[in-house]
Design a protein around this motif. Structure first.
Motif, PDB file in Angstrom:
ATOM      1  N   LEU A  62       0.835  -1.209   0.000  1.00 17.84           N
ATOM      2  CA  LEU A  62       0.000   0.000   0.000  1.00 17.84           C
ATOM      3  C   LEU A  62       0.868   1.257   0.000  1.00 17.84           C
ATOM      4  CD1 LEU A  62      -2.782  -1.050   2.550  1.00 17.84           C
ATOM      5  CD2 LEU A  62      -2.933  -0.998   0.048  1.00 17.84           C
ATOM      6  N   ILE A  63       1.940   1.244   0.788  1.00 15.15           N
ATOM      7  CA  ILE A  63       2.854   2.392   0.826  1.00 15.15           C
ATOM      8  C   ILE A  63       3.531   2.571  -0.527  1.00 15.15           C
ATOM      9  CG2 ILE A  63       4.995   3.262   1.852  1.00 15.15           C
ATOM     10  CD1 ILE A  63       4.130   1.907   4.466  1.00 15.15           C
ATOM     11  N   ILE A  64       3.920   1.470  -1.154  1.00 12.92           N
ATOM     12  CA  ILE A  64       4.560   1.531  -2.474  1.00 12.92           C
ATOM     13  C   ILE A  64       3.637   2.207  -3.483  1.00 12.92           C
ATOM     14  CG2 ILE A  64       5.270   0.103  -4.446  1.00 12.92           C
ATOM     15  CD1 ILE A  64       6.476  -1.858  -2.413  1.00 12.92           C
ATOM     16  N   HIS A  65       2.369   1.816  -3.485  1.00 10.42           N
ATOM     17  CA  HIS A  65       1.417   2.427  -4.414  1.00 10.42           C
ATOM     18  C   HIS A  65       1.209   3.912  -4.101  1.00 10.42           C
ATOM     19  CE1 HIS A  65       0.468  -1.713  -5.573  1.00 10.42           C
ATOM     20  NE2 HIS A  65      -0.186  -1.215  -6.611  1.00 10.42           N
ATOM     21  N   GLY A  66       1.158   4.246  -2.800  1.00 11.01           N
ATOM     22  CA  GLY A  66       0.976   5.645  -2.424  1.00 11.01           C
ATOM     23  C   GLY A  66       2.148   6.510  -2.854  1.00 11.01           C
TER      24      GLY A  66
END
Length: 312
Positions: A138-142
């Motif tokens: 999720l952090i990677i996508h953000g």
């Protein structure tokens, strides 16, 4: 590369353009087949879908495959001079452009995972659990969406309402209406990759320090992790180099249009397509377990689910 055809004119022989497009199609198909085979191998084995480094590897394969498909579609649309309204291109960009950054950001996360495995082995199970991996994705996508969001925000702030219904060839350059927007885009992207490169260098020296102090099997593990970090850094450099391509292409365009087409074609092959095959090289060939599983499933036709891995 997405707007090469729109720039082409009488200086370029149509047959030559056709040959270049055919070469791209062959490369894209080869890379997609390789990626698809590796993705199927990943999902066929329970050990892979519960291990952080393989999950992140699968994420790079999926994002690279999406980018290969979409850049190829945009190339063909450009080649056949097919335009679309700007609002539709905006929607496509929101869905696709963040995935340009997912691979380098994931490479950084994979490097940090190797750092934890080598330098903090007692905490590896806790820090690289399934729950942590989901949060990491999720952090990677953000983080990957930040550059795209900035580009689109500057476009929304400067574009007139009537421009959204104009027919244009869809490309990232379409959102750059003023020179300062290009400067903002370049600055954000270079800062983005500079931070990631610093992280990879930091992990490299930490793992190298651990490798010098290790012995026996631990030394073998640290040396392997060190080589993996070097390959991640090499792939990240490819992504960083692609940021300088528009500056080079703009300068070359002032000299010769024919040379501009050749340079842009070379940049697309070298810095857009080529990095997409490095992830399969790193884990599909170098990783013993994944390579063993890949050979097993290819020979058995992907019918067997469970296999016994060789001892490390």
């Amino acid at each position: 590369m997405t707007n090469n055809s729109s720039l082409s004119g009488g200086d370029l022989v149509p047959r030559r353009i056709t040959i270049q497009v055919i070469i791209v199609q062959v490369l894209v198909i080869i890379f997609l087949v390789i990626n698809f085979t590796l993705i199927v191998t990943f999902f066929k084995n329970e050990n892979f879908i519960t291990t952080t480094r393989y999950i992140l590897f699968a994420l790079t394969l999926l994002s690279d495959s999406l980018i290969l498909i979409m850049t190829d579609v945009l190339l063909l649309l450009s080649f056949f001079q097919i335009t679309m309204q700007v609002w539709l291109c905006v929607i496509i960009s929101v869905l696709v452009y963040p995935y340009y950054k997912i691979t380098p950001v994931t490479l950084t996360a994979m490097t940090l995972e190797r750092y934890v495995a080598v330098c903090m082995p007692l905490h590896h199970g806790e820090l690289c659990s399934m729950r942590t991996t989901v949060h990491c994705i999720l952090i990677i996508h953000g983080l990957s969406a930040i550059p795209c969001a900035l580009i689109l925000c500057t476009f929304f702030a400067t574009a007139s309402l009537s421009s959204y219904t104009e027919d244009r060839i869809c490309s990232e350059e379409m959102f750059i209406l003023y020179k300062w927007q290009d400067h903002v885009r370049s600055s954000v992207q270079q800062a983005f990759f500079f931070i990631m490169f610093i992280i990879i260098v930091f992990c490299y020296f930490k793992i190298m320090k651990a490798a010098r102090a290790a012995s026996g099997e631990l030394k073998k593990l640290t040396n392997k992790g060190l080589r993996t970090v070097v390959l991640h850094g090499f792939q990240l450099m490819f992504c960083l180099t692609s940021l300088w391509c528009p500056l080079i292409e703009t300068a070359v365009l002032q000299i010769s249009f024919k040379l501009f087409i050749d340079v842009r074609y070379f940049n697309y092959i070298m810095f857009s397509l080529s990095p997409r095959c490095l992830s399969p090289l790193i884990y599909g060939v170098r990783d013993e377990q994944f390579c063993f599983a890949l050979k097993h499933y290819i020979l058995s036709g992907f019918h067997n689910r469970k296999i016994g891995f060789p001892d490390k």
